[in-house]
Write a protein that holds these residues in place. Structure first.
Motif, PDB file in Angstrom:
ATOM      1  N   GLY A  12       1.012  -1.062   0.044  1.00 18.18           N
ATOM      2  CA  GLY A  12       0.023   0.139  -0.025  1.00 18.18           C
ATOM      3  C   GLY A  12       0.897   1.142   0.176  1.00 18.18           C
ATOM      4  N   ILE A  13       0.718   2.050   0.899  1.00 16.51           N
ATOM      5  CA  ILE A  13       1.480   3.152   0.938  1.00 16.51           C
ATOM      6  C   ILE A  13       2.503   3.215   2.075  1.00 16.51           C
ATOM      7  N   GLU A  14       2.660   2.057   2.812  1.00 17.02           N
ATOM      8  CA  GLU A  14       3.326   1.854   3.962  1.00 17.02           C
ATOM      9  C   GLU A  14       4.694   0.707   3.399  1.00 17.02           C
ATOM     10  N   GLY A  15       5.789   1.108   3.800  1.00 15.56           N
ATOM     11  CA  GLY A  15       6.902   0.421   3.395  1.00 15.56           C
ATOM     12  C   GLY A  15       7.565  -0.678   4.552  1.00 15.56           C
ATOM     13  N   PHE A  16       8.139  -1.726   4.228  1.00 13.16           N
ATOM     14  CA  PHE A  16       8.682  -2.555   5.131  1.00 13.16           C
ATOM     15  C   PHE A  16      10.217  -2.973   4.601  1.00 13.16           C
ATOM     16  N   ASP A  17      11.005  -3.345   5.443  1.00  8.98           N
ATOM     17  CA  ASP A  17      12.331  -3.631   5.186  1.00  8.98           C
ATOM     18  C   ASP A  17      12.570  -5.069   4.743  1.00  8.98           C
ATOM     19  N   VAL A  18      13.492  -5.372   3.584  1.00  8.61           N
ATOM     20  CA  VAL A  18      13.403  -6.702   3.021  1.00  8.61           C
ATOM     21  C   VAL A  18      14.958  -7.002   2.857  1.00  8.61           C
ATOM     22  N   ASP A  19      15.380  -8.271   3.498  1.00 10.03           N
ATOM     23  CA  ASP A  19      16.649  -8.668   3.682  1.00 10.03           C
ATOM     24  C   ASP A  19      16.835  -9.528   2.255  1.00 10.03           C
ATOM     25  N   VAL A  20      17.810  -9.040   1.512  1.00 10.09           N
ATOM     26  CA  VAL A  20      18.059  -9.916   0.270  1.00 10.09           C
ATOM     27  C   VAL A  20      19.388 -10.717   0.644  1.00 10.09           C
ATOM     28  N   GLU A  21      19.113 -12.073   1.086  1.00  5.90           N
ATOM     29  CA  GLU A  21      20.418 -12.911   1.686  1.00  5.90           C
ATOM     30  C   GLU A  21      20.721 -13.744   0.322  1.00  5.90           C
ATOM     31  N   THR A  22      21.948 -13.689  -0.114  1.00  9.83           N
ATOM     32  CA  THR A  22      22.538 -14.405  -1.437  1.00  9.83           C
ATOM     33  C   THR A  22      23.679 -15.246  -0.964  1.00  9.83           C
TER      34      THR A  22
END
Lengths: 510, 363
Positions: A12-22
């Motif tokens: 929506g208009i709220e953000g959330f953090d995403v961990d990109v694990e490689t």
């Protein structure tokens, strides 16, 4: 080797953090992206390979596993590209420092390694700052938009190689300079002005009142009378948006991907004119991603429905709830999103299907039934939410109007601003900001009528055959007229003028 | 053998679809309807000579099946009185016309049938001018005590009925369908109002008759026949109103017409009629009332109002012609909001009227 890179996504208009694990390990060569990645994310495999190769790095010929955590939230869009690339380069030790852990990465990659702008940067950054992240690496095209957010350190890059060089400490970048809202406010002239409209004194005055009190308005008139022109002028006399309002609007426009990259922020009040074939999801919001609709894009501005009876009836009915609640809740299987939708409704219509009902010059060929069916498309409850209804007429004015000096939008705006200020003070403790939003209790409190006014109202009702539910509307509008007049109390003349703006009732009542 | 009175006999005749105006009149020429049906076998030869043996059998069948009770029940349920030409309550005016209706179905105040009156008919798509003329003239007719008869159609007719009721006068609606059918349907509230406020509905058609196209010209002869004069505020060239005018001419009624704008399509008929019969020209309700010899009081003086300078200026302009809001702004030098107040007050005091498109005229 394993790496972990920070990215941000929107719900929506709220953000959330995403961990990109490689993780890169020996095994069959290939890349697997897990963590509820949408199509656009899955497709980024191909962009990653080419972009990394074309930026002068080596794409590891090993088994690459990428996880987007939290793994239970759906993620979509190409804004993860940069973070994925940095993750691969870090895991394959082509990025040699640990510096990358300090930043949030956003950006889409093109095959040649260039960074492309992404949607929704403003709401992403706002959420990220609230959650304690303040260093960002973004595509250069998103820099303008990001420059408005306080407390951030934003680095704008053109290419993937530039990002890697910066993290490896090979080049120095200066953070993007903050822009103040005030500075960008100055250079945003509208392309229309009230002084462009010749004649139409009644309509102009009604529009002034509507803007002052935040009232919705209906313009009735034959084709070519200038209804659209009038409507276009409405944003020019509305009060300037505050920074908070501008941010709200920019967030929504950023998500919808209609933000102008050159300015980075919406400084003009939006003026949205959905075509009359618009569907409910287009108007209210929806789609698989629960995107904002026209009512939200018009937030803090004007929603103009040209030829209102041409819209499908159920589409119009869907407007009732946002008009009442000033927000919409868009529910879809995967997400439920609240979007703000505080707009001023401006509608225009012909008086009948052929447009000549009541005209002086042309004959109306419509039967009463046709006219009734035409008007019937606009339901009573919807009409009830429109305080002013005026006739816009089609006459040539050359004779008597060329003499009078025409007011510019700036002149009118001074008056509307003053009236708004009075209302702001009046409603300071009531959670409302304008007369149009008064509840019945507030009307009792703020709009006391003396005996003369009551008498006048009663007489006018009998004489002009007005419907009973017009009363509160007339009183609200009279309150606004009194505010424009700088008067504490509503007097007879304010009521008298307010009654004049009930053309619809008067025209179709007999 | 059952005995029928005239009204009963006419009710029965109306149940036979094949017997319309001409045949009915031919039958009535043989004998009075009561006599005719009571001794139907005696008149058999003559009746068959007019309607043929098939219809004669149908008629006999109707007598045998005792349809009369059902007819009477229906009338009673709808509150309808059937008045035959042999009835004392039947209006003398109507007896004199060619092919008078033998039986009238009436709902409402039947004394209006004999009240002095004037018929007002006109176009369905009326101009503002036509409607205003209708309202002004009918108001005066009602004040002078005349019953106003019209055809319940859209436009001028509807305005005539409404204005008569507004002026607390009486009104008669002559319709082209059965009295249980409201046509046009949007006038249902007007129908209720006419009946509630002491008006009258008249039709020569049996209950359940649809408003068929060919009923209207027939009906028009009753509209003109019921009154002693016909007033036409506005009419097109090809219209039912022109048919009514022709009926009125044949019936020897007075006809009154007001002139109209020659460019107005909805008034082309009015002007054409005036060209042919210049004697019909009237310019005020008083012209009509004088011609009819109806006494009418001197027009009541409007309360003298103290006018301010702007109001006088506006009246001066509107006396010449209608004017747009912008013109009034230019002439008075007032702001839009100030002028709104002035015109509103004038409107409230019945001095002027706001027409569509922000135009103003004298009232």
């Amino acid at each position: 080797m394993l790496s972990k890179v920070l990215c941000y996504a929107l719900s929506g208009i709220e953000g959330f953090d995403v961990d990109v694990e490689t993780d890169i390990s020996s095994g069959l060569t290939g890349i697997e992206i897990v963590g509820l990645a949408g199509t656009a994310v899955k497709e980024s495999k191909e962009r990653l390979r080419s972009a990394i190769k074309n930026s002068g790095f080596i794409y590891p010929a090993k088994k690459i596993t990428i996880n987007l955590a939290p793994a239970d939230t759906k993620k979509d869009g190409p804004s993860f590209d940069l973070a994925l690339a940095v993750g691969i380069l870090a895991a394959s030790e082509q990025i040699v420092t640990r510096e990358y852990k300090k930043y949030v990465f956003l950006g889409e990659l093109s095959l040649d390694g260039k960074l492309r702008a992404v949607c929704g940067v403003m709401p992403l950054l706002i959420s990220a700052v609230q959650q304690g992240y303040n260093r960002f690496i973004l595509p250069a095209d998103n820099a303008k938009e990001a420059a408005y957010i306080d407390g951030t350190e934003v680095y704008a890059c053109d290419r993937l190689s530039e990002v890697v060089d910066f993290i490896n400490g090979n080049v120095q970048l200066t953070p993007v300079r903050h822009t103040t809202y005030e500075s960008s406010l100055k250079n945003c002239p509208y392309d229309v002005d009230m002084s462009d409209i010749k004649g139409q004194t009644v309509a102009k005055r009604a529009v002034e009142i509507a803007v002052s009190g935040g009232h919705n308005i209906l313009l009735m008139g034959p084709p070519g009378a200038g209804k659209t022109m009038l409507a276009r002028c409405i944003p020019t006399i509305m009060p300037d948006m505050t920074f908070e309002e501008a941010i709200e609007v920019t967030k929504i426009h950023s998500i919808a991907g209609i933000l102008d990259g050159d300015t980075g922020i919406v400084t003009k009040r939006p003026f949205r004119t959905p075509h009359h074939t618009a569907t409910i999801p287009a108007l209210i919001g929806g789609g698989a991603k629960a995107m904002p609709g026209e009512v939200s894009l018009a937030h803090n501005g004007v929603l103009f429905l040209d030829e209102m009876p041409e819209y499908q009836r159920h589409t119009l009915e869907a407007l009732r709830q946002p008009l009442e609640d000033k927000k919409v809740t868009v529910s879809r299987v995967q997400r439920t999103v609240d979007y703000p939708a505080n707009f001023m409704l401006v509608a225009s219509m012909n008086p009948c299907p052929c447009g000549n009902y009541g005209s002086k010059t042309a004959e109306c060929k419509c039967t009463p039934r046709e006219i009734r069916n035409y008007l019937g498309k606009i339901s009573g409850p919807l009409l009830d939410r429109i305080d002013l209804q005026i006739e816009v007429d089609n006459v040539s004015y050359s004779e008597f109007t060329d003499r009078t000096a025409l007011e510019t939008s700036k002149d009118v705006k001074e008056r509307t601003d003053r009236a708004r200020e009075i209302q702001r003070l009046r409603f300071a403790d009531n959670g409302t900001i304008c007369n149009a939003q008064m509840t019945n209790a507030m009307i009792k409190k703020f709009c006391p009528l003396d005996d003369n006014c009551e008498r006048l109202l009663k007489r006018a009702f009998e004489k002009l055959n007005l419907s009973a539910r017009a009363t509160t509307r007339i009183i609200k509008v009279a309150r606004t007229i009194a505010d424009l007049d700088g008067q504490e109390n509503i007097s007879e003349k304010h009521i008298a003028e307010a009654i004049q703006y009930r053309s619809y009732d008067r025209k179709f009542n007999d | 053998m059952t005995e029928f009175n005239d009204t009963e006999a006419l009710l029965l005749l109306n149940t036979i679809d094949g017997i319309r105006l001409k045949r009915r009149h031919a039958l009535l020429a043989i004998a009075r309807p009561g006599e005719l049906l009571t001794r139907i076998d005696y008149y058999r030869e003559k009746i068959v000579g007019i309607i043929g043996s098939d219809l004669f059998e149908k008629l006999k069948d109707a007598l045998r099946r005792n349809l009369l009770d059902r007819e009477k029940d229906d009338l009673y349920k709808h509150g309808i009185t059937a008045i035959s030409v042999y009835d004392a309550r039947y209006p003398e005016n109507l007896k004199e016309i060619y092919e008078f209706p033998a039986l009238l179905y009436c709902k409402g105040d039947i004394s209006l049938l004999k009240k002095r009156g004037i018929s007002v008919v006109g176009t369905r798509n009326a101009s503002r001018y036509g409607l205003n003329v209708t309202r002004d003239f009918v108001t005066e007719f009602s004040r002078a005590g005349l019953n106003v008869t019209s055809g319940f159609a859209r436009g001028i007719d509807t305005m005539a009925h409404k204005s008569a009721l507004d002026a607390e006068g009486s009104t008669t609606a002559v319709i082209a369908s059965g009295l249980d059918i409201c046509y046009p349907a949007e006038n249902r509230s007007l129908e209720d109002r006419i009946l509630k406020e002491g008006g009258l509905f008249v039709s020569e058609y049996r209950l359940g008759t649809a408003p068929a196209q060919f009923n209207f010209p027939e009906r028009n002869r009753i509209i003109s026949g019921l009154s002693e004069a016909l007033f036409v505020p506005e009419t097109r060239i090809k219209s039912g109103t022109m048919i009514t005018v022709n009926h009125a001419v044949e019936q020897g009624k007075d006809i009154f017409i007001v002139p109209a704008n020659i460019n107005q399509p909805s008034a082309e008929g009015s002007n054409l009629l005036l060209k042919q019969m210049q004697g019909a020209l009237v310019l005020s309700p008083d012209d009509v009332l004088d011609e009819m010899g109806v006494p009418h009081g001197v027009k009541e003086q409007k309360e003298t109002l103290q006018l301010n300078i702007y109001e006088m200026k506006i009246l001066e302009i509107l006396e010449k012609s209608e004017a747009h809001f912008e013109e009034l702004i230019a002439a008075t030098g007032l702001n839009a909001n100030e002028l709104q107040n002035v015109v509103f007050n004038m409107e409230m005091n019945d001095l002027i009227e706001r027409t569509s498109g922000n135009y103003f005229t004298l009232k």
